[in-house]
Design a protein around this motif. Structure first.
Motif, PDB file in Angstrom:
ATOM      1  N   LEU A   1       3.077   5.146   3.539  1.00 46.40           N
ATOM      2  CA  LEU A   1       1.928   5.906   4.378  1.00 46.40           C
ATOM      3  C   LEU A   1       2.352   5.694   5.740  1.00 46.40           C
ATOM      4  O   LEU A   1       1.780   6.846   6.487  1.00 46.40           O
ATOM      5  N   VAL A   2       2.650   4.392   6.216  1.00 51.95           N
ATOM      6  CA  VAL A   2       3.239   4.550   7.566  1.00 51.95           C
ATOM      7  C   VAL A   2       4.367   5.419   8.251  1.00 51.95           C
ATOM      8  O   VAL A   2       4.324   6.015   8.978  1.00 51.95           O
ATOM      9  N   ARG A   3       5.562   5.550   6.947  1.00 50.91           N
ATOM     10  CA  ARG A   3       6.507   6.351   7.525  1.00 50.91           C
ATOM     11  C   ARG A   3       6.027   7.761   7.532  1.00 50.91           C
ATOM     12  O   ARG A   3       6.375   8.679   8.314  1.00 50.91           O
ATOM     13  N   SER A   4       4.899   8.176   6.873  1.00 44.65           N
ATOM     14  CA  SER A   4       4.507   9.543   6.926  1.00 44.65           C
ATOM     15  C   SER A   4       3.531   9.885   8.129  1.00 44.65           C
ATOM     16  O   SER A   4       3.416  11.001   8.219  1.00 44.65           O
ATOM     17  N   GLY A   5       3.340   8.808   8.693  1.00 43.75           N
ATOM     18  CA  GLY A   5       2.193   9.036   9.792  1.00 43.75           C
ATOM     19  C   GLY A   5       0.986   8.823   9.511  1.00 43.75           C
ATOM     20  O   GLY A   5      -0.097   9.097  10.419  1.00 43.75           O
ATOM     21  N   LYS A   6       0.496   8.974   8.322  1.00 40.84           N
ATOM     22  CA  LYS A   6      -0.959   8.889   7.987  1.00 40.84           C
ATOM     23  C   LYS A   6      -1.567   7.486   8.262  1.00 40.84           C
ATOM     24  O   LYS A   6      -2.899   7.549   8.522  1.00 40.84           O
ATOM     25  N   VAL A   7      -0.902   6.518   8.248  1.00 35.69           N
ATOM     26  CA  VAL A   7      -1.147   5.207   8.778  1.00 35.69           C
ATOM     27  C   VAL A   7      -0.398   4.610   9.577  1.00 35.69           C
ATOM     28  O   VAL A   7       0.779   4.853   9.760  1.00 35.69           O
ATOM     29  N   LEU A   8      -0.997   3.983  10.789  1.00 39.44           N
ATOM     30  CA  LEU A   8      -0.256   3.334  11.910  1.00 39.44           C
ATOM     31  C   LEU A   8       0.083   2.160  11.627  1.00 39.44           C
ATOM     32  O   LEU A   8       1.079   1.624  12.017  1.00 39.44           O
ATOM     33  N   ALA A   9      -0.868   1.267  11.173  1.00 43.86           N
ATOM     34  CA  ALA A   9      -0.870  -0.208  11.005  1.00 43.86           C
ATOM     35  C   ALA A   9      -1.449  -0.628   9.802  1.00 43.86           C
ATOM     36  O   ALA A   9      -2.573   0.267   9.538  1.00 43.86           O
ATOM     37  N   VAL A  10      -1.344  -1.651   9.213  1.00 42.73           N
ATOM     38  CA  VAL A  10      -2.122  -2.168   7.839  1.00 42.73           C
ATOM     39  C   VAL A  10      -2.552  -3.715   8.189  1.00 42.73           C
ATOM     40  O   VAL A  10      -1.777  -4.409   8.861  1.00 42.73           O
ATOM     41  N   GLY A  11      -3.729  -3.577   7.351  1.00 45.25           N
ATOM     42  CA  GLY A  11      -4.194  -5.149   7.666  1.00 45.25           C
ATOM     43  C   GLY A  11      -4.610  -5.501   6.357  1.00 45.25           C
ATOM     44  O   GLY A  11      -4.828  -4.970   5.099  1.00 45.25           O
ATOM     45  N   LEU A  12      -5.295  -6.959   6.332  1.00 41.42           N
ATOM     46  CA  LEU A  12      -5.854  -7.491   5.089  1.00 41.42           C
ATOM     47  C   LEU A  12      -7.553  -7.674   5.520  1.00 41.42           C
ATOM     48  O   LEU A  12      -7.522  -7.988   6.409  1.00 41.42           O
ATOM     49  N   SER A  13      -8.176  -7.979   4.465  1.00 44.11           N
ATOM     50  CA  SER A  13      -9.614  -8.449   4.624  1.00 44.11           C
ATOM     51  C   SER A  13      -9.907  -9.666   3.855  1.00 44.11           C
ATOM     52  O   SER A  13      -9.933  -9.467   2.406  1.00 44.11           O
ATOM     53  N   THR A  14     -10.072 -10.573   4.341  1.00 47.06           N
ATOM     54  CA  THR A  14     -10.648 -11.871   3.401  1.00 47.06           C
ATOM     55  C   THR A  14      -9.725 -12.525   2.423  1.00 47.06           C
ATOM     56  O   THR A  14      -9.932 -12.501   1.148  1.00 47.06           O
ATOM     57  N   PHE A  15      -8.563 -12.562   2.916  1.00 47.21           N
ATOM     58  CA  PHE A  15      -7.415 -12.964   2.107  1.00 47.21           C
ATOM     59  C   PHE A  15      -7.213 -14.489   2.372  1.00 47.21           C
ATOM     60  O   PHE A  15      -7.407 -15.082   3.563  1.00 47.21           O
ATOM     61  N   PRO A  16      -7.045 -15.318   1.351  1.00 45.31           N
ATOM     62  CA  PRO A  16      -6.726 -16.648   1.655  1.00 45.31           C
ATOM     63  C   PRO A  16      -5.238 -16.847   2.299  1.00 45.31           C
ATOM     64  O   PRO A  16      -4.379 -15.999   2.179  1.00 45.31           O
ATOM     65  N   PRO A  17      -5.171 -17.884   3.065  1.00 41.64           N
ATOM     66  CA  PRO A  17      -3.819 -18.052   3.725  1.00 41.64           C
ATOM     67  C   PRO A  17      -2.505 -18.150   2.954  1.00 41.64           C
ATOM     68  O   PRO A  17      -1.515 -17.432   3.504  1.00 41.64           O
TER      69      PRO A  17
END
Length: 351
Positions: free
Chosen positions: A140-156
């Motif tokens: 998705l990043v390579r296609s340009g649909k998403v610029l950056a990715v993240g997480l939400s409430t993940f343990p370390p």
């Protein structure tokens, strides 16, 4: 408005982030009020909006507003995927290639945009290899649909595992983490926030007002307001944990008053002082709540105030009781442990 790096993503975000979970919710924030909040937030300098695919009409309202106002390019638009909504489809959740592909297309359509600035994996999926999720996110990043990715409430430990997988397979790296963090919920100070710093991830905090407990809504010797979350949850004022929280509230209220700050300024000033934090998510239901939070945008707490907060609530600990109790509001820590800090420089933003 102060703008901070979102980890090492190259993106800068405002110190406060507009959380849109309430947008379009009947009896909470209707469409007209949501659009007012969007306009006032952007006019004040906020440049990041956080929503999710399961937030009802939220994505639609944001997409319509940004398209009509022509302000899309001024916004870091963040949304989330991965949590099961109302669908009866057993595959309508998680981080599989199949589901992520469907999620991004639906969010793009609702948001009326060609790209999502920050696409966040919303809770760990134990049934899907992280390599599977990172593979589709990389596409998705390579296609340009998403610029950056993240997480939400993940343990370390799972954050570390994800970065190892990215390095091994040349996948994109997760650039941010959303975590519950407040004066009442300091467990993430022990391991999670330092882990994010180590791996170049920005942190977006949620629950920084602890469900209203740190906004001055609940005070000792007073009944809960009729329209408050505590009233809706049926929280018992005679509960020992509730009494403990109210005791701490009064100590913090005295501290805020002595520093000539509002309760909200103290609470948001605290979380944004940690050097791992890029932005604190605020979730106003109306304009008054938004203005109260915006008043914290330029607040910097002194060393004396921060030390006094540490005396009231020990670093790395919780005032909230165990998860699942009737009054626990925002632990969200997936069960990972915390350890108190010994060096105050580890939890103070450079001045």
């Amino acid at each position: 408005m102060e703008y901070r790096p979102l980890g090492r993503s190259g993106i800068k975000v405002s110190k406060l982030c507009l959380g849109a979970q309430n947008f379009g919710q009947g009896g909470v924030t209707d469409r007209a009020e949501s659009e007012r909040l969007l306009g006032l937030s952007l006019d004040s300098g906020l440049n990041i909006i956080d929503t999710a695919d399961i937030y009802g009409e939220s994505e639609v309202i944001i997409g319509n507003y940004l398209k009509a106002s022509g302000r899309r390019d001024d916004v870091v638009l963040a949304t989330k995927f991965g949590v099961k909504g109302l669908s009866k489809d057993p595959n309508a959740k998680g981080g599989s290639r199949r589901w992520v592909t469907r999620c991004v297309e639906r969010s793009l359509r609702r948001l009326k945009t060609d790209y999502i600035d920050l696409f966040q994996f919303y809770r760990f999926d134990k049934y899907t290899d992280i390599e599977e999720t990172l593979g589709i996110l990389s596409d998705l990043v390579r296609s340009g649909k998403v610029l950056a990715v993240g997480l939400s409430t993940f343990p370390p430990e799972l954050i570390v595992e994800a970065h190892w997988a990215s390095e091994k397979h040349s996948f994109v790296r997760f650039r941010s983490e959303q975590s519950p963090y407040s004066i009442f919920a300091r467990g993430v100070e022990g391991h999670l926030l330092p882990t994010c710093q180590r791996y170049g991830m920005g942190v977006l905090t949620w629950g920084s007002l602890n469900g209203g407990w740190l906004s001055g809504s609940y005070r000792a010797g007073q009944p809960f307001p009729a329209d408050s979350r505590a009233s809706r949850m049926g929280i018992d004022l005679e509960d020992a944990g509730v009494k403990r929280k109210l005791e701490v509230v009064e100590q913090l209220a005295d501290l805020a008053k002595s520093a000539d700050l509002t309760f909200t300024q103290l609470a948001l000033g605290f979380v944004t002082e940690h050097p791992a934090v890029s932005s604190a998510i605020i979730g106003p239901r109306n304009v008054d709540q938004l203005q109260s939070s915006l008043a914290a945008a330029d607040v910097r707490l002194t060393e004396d105030i921060l030390n006094r907060i540490d005396e009231i609530v020990e670093p790395g600990t919780y005032v909230d009781p165990a998860p699942g109790s009737s009054m626990s509001s925002n632990r969200g820590d997936s069960g990972f442990t915390a350890e108190p800090f010994r060096n105050p420089d580890q939890r103070r933003r450079p001045r």
